[in-house]
Design a protein around this motif. Structure first.
Motif, mmCIF file in Angstrom:
data_model
loop_
_atom_site.group_PDB
_atom_site.id
_atom_site.type_symbol
_atom_site.label_atom_id
_atom_site.label_comp_id
_atom_site.label_asym_id
_atom_site.label_seq_id
_atom_site.Cartn_x
_atom_site.Cartn_y
_atom_site.Cartn_z
ATOM 1 N N MET A 102 0.683 -1.017 -0.141
ATOM 2 C CA MET A 102 0.374 0.351 0.132
ATOM 3 C C MET A 102 0.772 0.791 0.132
ATOM 4 O O MET A 102 2.092 1.232 0.522
ATOM 5 C CB MET A 102 -1.042 -0.032 1.295
ATOM 6 N N GLY A 103 0.105 3.043 -0.339
ATOM 7 C CA GLY A 103 0.952 3.573 -0.910
ATOM 8 C C GLY A 103 0.338 4.792 -0.786
ATOM 9 O O GLY A 103 -1.766 4.658 -0.352
ATOM 10 N N TYR A 140 -4.637 14.171 0.090
ATOM 11 C CA TYR A 140 -3.870 12.625 0.009
ATOM 12 C C TYR A 140 -5.058 11.328 -0.515
ATOM 13 O O TYR A 140 -6.088 11.213 0.153
ATOM 14 C CB TYR A 140 -3.342 12.836 1.203
ATOM 15 N N TYR A 141 -4.214 10.467 -0.895
ATOM 16 C CA TYR A 141 -4.669 9.509 -2.134
ATOM 17 C C TYR A 141 -4.213 7.933 -0.984
ATOM 18 O O TYR A 141 -2.702 8.187 -1.083
ATOM 19 C CB TYR A 141 -4.840 9.265 -3.345
ATOM 20 N N CYS A 142 -4.623 7.327 -1.079
ATOM 21 C CA CYS A 142 -4.203 5.514 -0.465
ATOM 22 C C CYS A 142 -4.508 5.072 -1.916
ATOM 23 O O CYS A 142 -5.090 5.365 -2.900
ATOM 24 C CB CYS A 142 -4.481 5.952 -0.057
ATOM 25 N N ALA A 143 -3.590 4.168 -2.456
ATOM 26 C CA ALA A 143 -3.174 3.067 -3.523
ATOM 27 C C ALA A 143 -2.887 1.939 -2.971
ATOM 28 O O ALA A 143 -2.230 1.385 -1.905
ATOM 29 C CB ALA A 143 -2.358 3.748 -4.099
ATOM 30 N N ALA A 144 -2.690 0.802 -3.890
ATOM 31 C CA ALA A 144 -2.875 -0.818 -3.828
ATOM 32 C C ALA A 144 -2.183 -0.753 -4.484
ATOM 33 O O ALA A 144 -2.363 -0.702 -6.060
ATOM 34 C CB ALA A 144 -3.938 -1.179 -2.768
ATOM 35 N N THR A 145 -1.356 -2.090 -4.183
ATOM 36 C CA THR A 145 -0.248 -2.641 -5.751
ATOM 37 C C THR A 145 -0.583 -3.905 -5.473
ATOM 38 O O THR A 145 -0.036 -4.647 -4.099
ATOM 39 C CB THR A 145 1.028 -2.199 -5.685
ATOM 40 N N THR A 146 -0.693 -4.949 -6.639
ATOM 41 C CA THR A 146 -0.258 -5.979 -5.993
ATOM 42 C C THR A 146 1.602 -7.070 -6.521
ATOM 43 O O THR A 146 1.624 -7.463 -6.038
ATOM 44 C CB THR A 146 -0.794 -6.921 -7.239
ATOM 45 N N THR A 147 1.923 -5.192 -6.457
ATOM 46 C CA THR A 147 3.308 -6.442 -6.483
ATOM 47 C C THR A 147 4.187 -5.874 -5.775
ATOM 48 O O THR A 147 2.843 -5.215 -4.590
ATOM 49 C CB THR A 147 4.254 -5.479 -7.716
ATOM 50 N N ASN A 178 -2.583 -0.112 -8.933
ATOM 51 C CA ASN A 178 -3.832 -1.001 -9.048
ATOM 52 C C ASN A 178 -4.783 -0.019 -8.376
ATOM 53 O O ASN A 178 -5.839 0.220 -9.443
ATOM 54 C CB ASN A 178 -3.638 -1.871 -9.494
ATOM 55 N N TYR A 179 -5.157 0.135 -7.513
ATOM 56 C CA TYR A 179 -6.484 0.825 -7.133
ATOM 57 C C TYR A 179 -5.778 2.122 -6.495
ATOM 58 O O TYR A 179 -4.939 1.863 -5.621
ATOM 59 C CB TYR A 179 -7.503 -0.245 -6.475
ATOM 60 N N TRP A 180 -7.035 3.026 -6.074
ATOM 61 C CA TRP A 180 -6.584 3.749 -5.791
ATOM 62 C C TRP A 180 -8.057 4.248 -4.975
ATOM 63 O O TRP A 180 -9.552 4.417 -5.898
ATOM 64 C CB TRP A 180 -6.285 5.200 -6.558
ATOM 65 N N GLY A 181 -7.838 5.524 -3.991
ATOM 66 C CA GLY A 181 -8.978 5.744 -3.043
ATOM 67 C C GLY A 181 -9.641 7.184 -4.127
ATOM 68 O O GLY A 181 -8.967 7.496 -4.903
ATOM 69 N N GLN A 182 -10.255 7.735 -2.610
ATOM 70 C CA GLN A 182 -10.988 8.955 -3.919
ATOM 71 C C GLN A 182 -10.382 10.020 -3.033
ATOM 72 O O GLN A 182 -10.190 11.088 -4.102
ATOM 73 C CB GLN A 182 -12.103 9.411 -3.566
ATOM 74 N N GLY A 183 -9.433 9.994 -1.947
ATOM 75 C CA GLY A 183 -8.889 10.837 -1.616
ATOM 76 C C GLY A 183 -8.938 11.989 -0.717
ATOM 77 O O GLY A 183 -10.722 12.246 -0.625
#
Length: 123
Positions: free
Chosen positions: A34-35, A94-101, A111-116
């Motif tokens: 996550m980021g 600020y956005y959170c994001a998810a990655t499968t790597t 790959n995936y993002w929140g709305q901020g």
């Protein structure tokens, strides 16, 4: 598939603190790195922090190192960003994001993002 919802933003004075939360739906959260990213008006989306799937490894942008802490609670499907000693230059969405790597600082790998959620720091 992962859906992300951020919360915790707001208006704070310089030197203050905020804690952002990112709640994820979907079973893949627990295996996803996550980021957190942020975007100020008229600027590009910048990397803030990242964390691996079990929280053992964390990464920070130089601009927030020592002030921000990223963490996650897989039992609650939630990631956090504790922000201390806030400065006016931290003002952004600020956005959170998810990655499968694995955790990365480049937004293109997520790959995936929140709305901020908006964070505004007044000086």
């Amino acid at each position: 598939q992962v859906q992300l919802v951020e919360s915790g933003g707001g208006l704070v004075q310089a030197g203050g603190s905020l804690r952002l939360s990112c709640v994820a739906s979907g079973r893949t959260f627990r295996s996803s790195a996550m980021g957190w990213f942020r975007q100020a008006p008229g600027k590009e989306r910048d990397f803030v922090a990242a964390i691996n799937w079990n929280g053992a490894s964390t990464y920070y942008a130089d601009s927030v190192k020592g002030r921000f802490t990223i963490s996650r609670d897989n039992a609650k499907n939630t990631m956090y960003l504790q922000m201390n000693s806030l400065k006016s230059e931290d003002t952004a969405v600020y956005y959170c994001a998810a990655t499968t790597t694995f955790p990365r600082s480049a937004a293109q790998f997520y790959n995936y993002w929140g709305q901020g959620t908006q964070v505004t720091v007044s000086s």
